[in-house]
Every structure is written in structure tokens, then in C-alpha cells.
Design an enzyme around this catalytic site. Structure first.
Site, PDB file in Angstrom:
ATOM      1  N   ASN A   1       2.935  -8.073   5.247  1.00  0.00           N
ATOM      2  CA  ASN A   1       3.494  -7.693   3.935  1.00  0.00           C
ATOM      3  C   ASN A   1       4.606  -6.640   4.075  1.00  0.00           C
ATOM      4  O   ASN A   1       5.125  -6.147   3.079  1.00  0.00           O
ATOM      5  CB  ASN A   1       2.390  -7.185   2.997  1.00  0.00           C
TER       6      ASN A   1
ATOM      7  N   ASP B   1       0.262 -10.700   1.708  1.00  0.00           N
ATOM      8  CA  ASP B   1      -0.622  -9.557   1.945  1.00  0.00           C
ATOM      9  C   ASP B   1      -1.961 -10.107   2.436  1.00  0.00           C
ATOM     10  O   ASP B   1      -2.639 -10.826   1.691  1.00  0.00           O
ATOM     11  CB  ASP B   1      -0.799  -8.801   0.618  1.00  0.00           C
TER      12      ASP B   1
ATOM     13  N   ALA C   1      -7.914  -6.592  16.402  1.00  0.00           N
ATOM     14  CA  ALA C   1      -7.269  -5.402  16.966  1.00  0.00           C
ATOM     15  C   ALA C   1      -8.034  -4.185  16.476  1.00  0.00           C
ATOM     16  O   ALA C   1      -7.739  -3.624  15.418  1.00  0.00           O
ATOM     17  CB  ALA C   1      -5.808  -5.329  16.540  1.00  0.00           C
TER      18      ALA C   1
ATOM     19  N   TYR D   1      -9.007   4.844   8.023  1.00  0.00           N
ATOM     20  CA  TYR D   1      -8.653   4.039   9.194  1.00  0.00           C
ATOM     21  C   TYR D   1      -9.879   3.797  10.071  1.00  0.00           C
ATOM     22  O   TYR D   1     -10.229   2.658  10.380  1.00  0.00           O
ATOM     23  CB  TYR D   1      -7.557   4.748   9.986  1.00  0.00           C
TER      24      TYR D   1
ATOM     25  N   ARG E   1       3.665   9.062  15.034  1.00  0.00           N
ATOM     26  CA  ARG E   1       2.788   9.268  16.193  1.00  0.00           C
ATOM     27  C   ARG E   1       3.519  10.074  17.250  1.00  0.00           C
ATOM     28  O   ARG E   1       4.752  10.177  17.244  1.00  0.00           O
ATOM     29  CB  ARG E   1       2.297   7.920  16.722  1.00  0.00           C
TER      30      ARG E   1
END
Ligand code: UDP
Length: 317
Positions: free
Chosen positions: A37, A61, A119, A150, A191
């Protein structure tokens, strides 16, 4: 290792890892359908594939309803907001893709009789009390902290994956991916590696959080993709850590990035984010034994390649 993949769905296929996977799958002869998305992924990451008739980008999505016509051999579920900056900015989307998105991707694998690869992440170990982290360690996660959107959604993704395996017979693989970097990370990714490179190349202060003594173990993207392909083709259905066990502090990493960029940026200490894990390092015994895989690209070389792309590849894009 002889399974000829002919048609593969990659959720998150326009993202950092998903787009590298798409490249590899196409090179191995598969047709690739990316579903993304574009919340953090980008058409840019797959623009070089636009003319390939075996490549399709769908902007659905994965957390909502989506379908794919025709046969599919494998569903690789990489749609996720993987950077702490992104998942803190989009907490609900992160939870949705890690719960509803995973369920939808598993349903697709079930419908198509396809193999499913999840993943997952080293974040399932949270701020680990066991070091290095083995797959048998259950983790230390704060269920209500800001990172939980998360961490917990990846943990429930693993639960969904095992439940579809046990209850519905879906053929599953679970990769617990440790910190990985390389070309195609976004400048604004947040990150440590992309942030430090962006800062070092601009001659701006390198922002190390906390006192910089927290550790991570960083893997180059090419090594990770090889590990993922081996896992996909293996017969191993339990979680496998994929990462480079070379562990460094964030202060050491900042120095290495600064050297790789030939930069004189000062290093600045900033507050540590809430629940930031203090140590992280994969035990890769299972990957070695089951996949005959280990990371080969040393950290300095991985940084050199990534910085070279940052300087020229990104500019040429
Ligand atoms: N970090 C840092 N400065 C930055 C970005 C990150 O010191 O500008 C630290 C962060 O606090 C963490 C480590 O680097 O301890 C790795 O963070 P990253 O966001 O790369 O991934 P994480 O492993 O936390 O998901």
C-alpha cells in the site's frame, strides 16, 4: 533446493527487503506479484522492474480485502512498518498489518495451496534476558509499551502462522530477521544505519541514543536474502534466526559509519527511546544446521557498499 518457483506473492514488495526479494525471485525465474500500500514502501524501489512482464505491483492494503487470480506457489509476508520511527508514527496500521494482514496472507496461502513465509523479527525477543538469543527463548516484551504495536503484532503473526499450520495444514516458514541494512533504505527511515549515514554525509551530528552502549548485530541485505531463499526452499517449519552475529555497540557503529563516509561529524548523545533493547545478537546455530547458511559480508564491507549506493546509486535513481 530444486523447487522451481513459478508464481510468488510478496506482500510489502515495494519495501526495502521486499524489493530485494522480488529481484532475487525474478532472477531465479519466478513471476512476482508485489502487494504494497506504499505507506513506507515506494514505487521507486521497483521502478527498474516496471518493464518486466513477470512483475506486477498491486497497491492493495494487505490488512483489508485483496485477492489474486490464478495459481500461487508461495506467499512471502513482508508488509510491515519495520522502523521504530514508522511504527511509532503509525501504531494502528502497524498492529493491523501484523494481525489482519498476516491472517489475510495466510488465508491466501491456504486458498492457493501455497507455501507461506512469515517475515518475523528479533523484536519477538523484546529486551532479551538471554544472550545470544536462541529460537527457544520466549522473549521479554512489554505488552503495553510504545514498541508493543510492532513486537506483539509480530508475535501474534507467529501464532497465526503456527495455527494455520496446525489447524489448516498450511506449509509455513518463519524467519526471525535481525537488524539488516543496505541499499534502498529510505533517508527518513530513522533506523541507526540510514540515520547515521545521512547525518555523516551531511556533516551533521550523528545522533546516538542513550550512552551508545546498547548493541545490535547487523546483517547486509544480500546475506539476508540468501538466508530467506534457503529457508523458503527448506523443509524446516519452526522459526529460524537470520542475522549476522557480529555484535557492536551503537557508539562503535556511529564511529564505523563516520569512517566509511570519511566524515568529521561529531557524535551527539540523545535520550534513549522507551523500551529500547540493551543487547541483541542472534544465535544462528539452527540456520547453520538447517540451511547451511551464515552471513558472509563483514560489517565494514557492508557499510562501504551501502555508503557507495547512498552517494551514487541513490543520486542516480
Ligand atoms: N539509534 C541511535 N540513533 C539513531 C537511531 C537509532 O542511537 O539515530 C539506536 C536505537 O536507539 C537502538 C539502535 O540504534 O538502540 C538500533 O535502532 P534501530 O532503529 O536501527 O533498530 P531497532 O533494533 O531498535 O529496531
Amino acid at each position: 533446493m530444486t523447487w522451481a518457483l513459478s508464481r510468488v506473492v510478496v506482500t510489502g514488495g515495494a519495501g526495502f527487503l521486499g524489493s530485494h526479494l522480488a529481484d532475487r525471485l525474478l532472477a531465479d525465474g519466478a513471476e512476482v506479484i508485489c502487494v504494497d500500500n506504499l505507506i513506507t514502501g515506494s514505487r521507486h524501489n521497483v521502478r527498474h522492474l516496471a518493464g518486466d512482464p513477470r512483475f506486477t505491483l498491486r497497491t492493495d492494503d494487505v490488512s483489508a480485502a485483496w485477492t489474486i487470480d490464478g495459481p500461487v506457489d508461495a506467499v512471502l509476508h513482508f508488509a510491515s512498518l519495520a522502523s521504530p520511527v514508522d511504527y511509532l508514527r503509525h501504531p494502528l496500521a502497524t498492529l493491523e498489518v501484523g494481525t489482519l494482514g498476516t491472517r489475510n496472507a495466510l488465508r491466501m496461502a491456504e486458498d492457493k495451496g501455497a507455501r507461506f513465509l512469515m517475515a518475523s523479527t528479533s523484536e519477538v525477543y523484546g529486551d532479551p534476558a538471554v544472550h545470544p538469543q536462541t529460537e527457544t527463548y520466549w522473549g521479554n516484551v512489554n505488552p503495553i509499551g510504545p514498541r508493543s504495536v510492532y513486537d506483539e503484532s509480530k508475535r501474534v503473526s507467529e501464532s497465526f502462522t503456527m495455527a494455520f499450520n496446525r489447524a489448516r495444514g498450511v506449509d509455513v516458514r518463519i524467519a526471525r530477521i535481525f537488524n539488516t541494512f543496505g541499499p534502498r533504505m529510505r533517508e527518513q527511515d530513522g533506523r541507526a544505519v540510514p540515520q547515521f549515514i545521512t547525518q555523516a554525509l551531511a556533516g551533521e551530528p550523528i545522533t546516538v541514543y542513550g550512552d551508545g552502549s546498547q548493541t545490535r548485530s547487523l546483517c547486509y541485505v544480500d546475506d539476508l536474502i540468501e538466508g530467506l531463499m534457503r529457508l523458503l526452499r527448506s523443509n524446516y517449519t519452526l522459526p529460524v534466526n537470520l542475522g549476522n552475529p557480529h555484535e557492536v555497540t551503537m557508539l562503535e557503529l556511529a564511529g564505523l559509519v563516520r569512517d566509511s563516509c570519511s566524515s568529521e561529524s561529531p557524535i551527539e548523545l540523545h535520550p534513549l527511546p522507551v523500551d529500547d533493547p540493551k543487547r541483541r545478537c542472534p544465535d544462528v546455530t539452527v540456520a547453520r544446521r538447517e540451511l547451511d547458511w551464515q552471513a558472509n559480508v563483514p560489517l565494514e564491507e557492508a557499510l562501504r557498499r551501502t555508503v557507495a549506493w547512498w552517494r551514487t546509486g541513490r543520486a542516480a535513481d
